[in-house]
Design an enzyme around this catalytic site. Sequence first.
Site, PDB file in Angstrom:
ATOM      1  CG  HIS A  64     -10.350   8.911 -62.163  1.00  0.00           C
ATOM      2  ND1 HIS A  64      -9.144   9.598 -62.183  1.00  0.00           N
ATOM      3  CD2 HIS A  64     -10.059   7.693 -61.654  1.00  0.00           C
ATOM      4  CE1 HIS A  64      -8.186   8.816 -61.711  1.00  0.00           C
ATOM      5  NE2 HIS A  64      -8.721   7.656 -61.373  1.00  0.00           N
ATOM      6  CG  HIS A  66      -8.502   2.664 -62.368  1.00  0.00           C
ATOM      7  ND1 HIS A  66      -7.142   2.752 -62.554  1.00  0.00           N
ATOM      8  CD2 HIS A  66      -8.849   3.753 -61.640  1.00  0.00           C
ATOM      9  CE1 HIS A  66      -6.680   3.851 -61.950  1.00  0.00           C
ATOM     10  NE2 HIS A  66      -7.708   4.477 -61.388  1.00  0.00           N
ATOM     11  CD  GLN A 159      -1.455   1.052 -59.905  1.00  0.00           C
ATOM     12  OE1 GLN A 159      -2.639   0.895 -60.088  1.00  0.00           O
ATOM     13  NE2 GLN A 159      -0.978   1.993 -59.094  1.00  0.00           N
ATOM     14  CG  HIS A 217      -3.809   7.833 -60.858  1.00  0.00           C
ATOM     15  ND1 HIS A 217      -4.314   7.799 -62.119  1.00  0.00           N
ATOM     16  CD2 HIS A 217      -4.651   7.086 -60.079  1.00  0.00           C
ATOM     17  CE1 HIS A 217      -5.418   7.042 -62.119  1.00  0.00           C
ATOM     18  NE2 HIS A 217      -5.638   6.606 -60.897  1.00  0.00           N
ATOM     19  CD  GLU A 220      -5.217   7.051 -55.306  1.00  0.00           C
ATOM     20  OE1 GLU A 220      -4.494   6.672 -56.250  1.00  0.00           O
ATOM     21  OE2 GLU A 220      -6.319   6.527 -55.035  1.00  0.00           O
ATOM     22  CG  ASP A 316     -10.423   5.539 -58.371  1.00  0.00           C
ATOM     23  OD1 ASP A 316      -9.858   5.571 -59.483  1.00  0.00           O
ATOM     24  OD2 ASP A 316      -9.812   5.503 -57.294  1.00  0.00           O
ATOM     25  CD1 TRP A 322      -6.590   0.369 -55.029  1.00  0.00           C
ATOM     26  CD2 TRP A 322      -7.210  -0.630 -56.947  1.00  0.00           C
ATOM     27  NE1 TRP A 322      -5.463  -0.056 -55.678  1.00  0.00           N
ATOM     28  CE2 TRP A 322      -5.803  -0.665 -56.856  1.00  0.00           C
ATOM     29  CE3 TRP A 322      -7.822  -1.185 -58.063  1.00  0.00           C
ATOM     30  CZ2 TRP A 322      -5.000  -1.238 -57.841  1.00  0.00           C
ATOM     31  CZ3 TRP A 322      -7.032  -1.755 -59.046  1.00  0.00           C
ATOM     32  CH2 TRP A 322      -5.639  -1.778 -58.929  1.00  0.00           C
TER      33      TRP A 322
HETATM   34  N1  17E Z   1      -4.444   2.544 -58.843  1.00  0.00           N
HETATM   35  C1  17E Z   1      -4.075   3.616 -58.149  1.00  0.00           C
HETATM   36  O1  17E Z   1      -2.890   3.957 -58.076  1.00  0.00           O
HETATM   37  N2  17E Z   1      -5.025   4.356 -57.514  1.00  0.00           N
HETATM   38  C2  17E Z   1      -6.287   4.011 -57.587  1.00  0.00           C
HETATM   39  N3  17E Z   1      -7.199   4.747 -56.942  1.00  0.00           N
HETATM   40  C3  17E Z   1      -6.663   2.875 -58.318  1.00  0.00           C
HETATM   41  C4  17E Z   1      -5.717   2.169 -58.949  1.00  0.00           C
HETATM   42  C5  17E Z   1      -8.096   2.498 -58.384  1.00  0.00           C
HETATM   43 FE   FE2 Z   2      -7.689   6.256 -60.050  1.00  0.00          FE
END
Ligand code: 17E
Ligand code: FE2
Length: 420
Positions: A64, A66, A159, A217, A220, A316, A322
Amino acid sequence: MISQGGVKSMLFKNLFIENATEAVDIRVTDGKFEKIAANLEALPGEEVVDCGGKLALPPVIESHVHLDTCLTAGRPRWNMSGTLFEGIQCWEEYKPFLTKQEVKDRVNKAIRMQASNGIQHVRTHVDINDPKLTAMEALLELRDEVKDFMDIQIVAFPQYGILSYPKGKELLEDALKMGADAAGAIPHFEFTREYSVESLNICFDLAQKYNKLIDVHCDEIDDEASRGLETVATRAYETGMRDMVTASHTTAMHSYNNAYVIRLMRILKMSGMNFVANPCVNVHLGGRADTYPKRRSMTRVKELTAEGINVSFGYDDIFDPWNPLGNGNMRDPVFMGLYAGHMLGYDEICNSYKFVTTNAARTLHLGDAYGIKEGNAANFVVFDAKNWYDALNYDVSVLYSYRNGKLVAETKPKETTVHY
Ligand code: 17E
Ligand code: FE2
């Protein structure tokens, strides 16, 4: 290397494979593991590499990350609050600068950093909330260009949401048609609970329509009421997609009450789905609404593992909004995950390489082709330590990374002299 009748063969002497306590030799012929056994005799003229009793693992896997956002930290500005949401805002401000070449230049650098650390498989999320799908185009081209040394799996990642972003559903479908390997979703970021559930239904419908994997996702956020996970698990179960489905992050699970988790665990097990935790980044981004105590915001890795559910670890982010740090070395999330997850028991340490190898291979759906066994492609890495415990503790280099019997990356061992 001998070459007789077109057959090329090499002999690697004296390796401990995974947690084995007996050393073996490995003969690689025509890019495949031909024979793995103790005390193999070298064939006349065969190239012999004496590995001197070091640890061999199947290739390291990044399950995982990005890549579209990698190596952008500080541009156009730094994420000062350290929250997920400010990170998303910083990324939004970077997006006008995206071109296909600019993305490829950054990703080319990052995957070589990964390769130097023994990684040969990467699952990357790519933001598709972009009417031009620039980063998606770049990653799709790159996936092909680098396939000799790196397998890249691409998740179409909305996103801002599937239903909370203009034409989010169409963009997700376009990305899957263009060739993304997996469909994503972000239920905790959708405007409403109804959108959250509906977005997951869309994600599953599209994945089934185009025969893709799923990686969501999922939850989170430190909001104990964020419950996308129960829907993901139920759809994974009902559709029969099972281990084609992965729930990433699931940090809200850290905050769920135990009574709910006990009920939830049943469908999680029934679902057969995978989990990915991102210990470094979720410890960094999480707990930001807390004063004290501050939550560590990692999903329940220990408890999921104890229930026999597959969990892998991702980095990540590599130096982006991030995560202001990050070099792609999977030792970091393992190290952080063991600490944050109360998993520093002796056996837990010894087995922790699985979070970034065999468990991650299940997440990526690599099947039996992954692993050091006779008949498989000769893909393996050699660490500068006799076992994983020491490799982790002393943060050693990956001496060699071989793929189809060819050397992808090598590192000279570190050497320090203390003069007292
Ligand atoms: N975008 C998101 O929603 N969550 C993350 N951990 C990252 C990008 C890196
Ligand atoms: Fe992520």
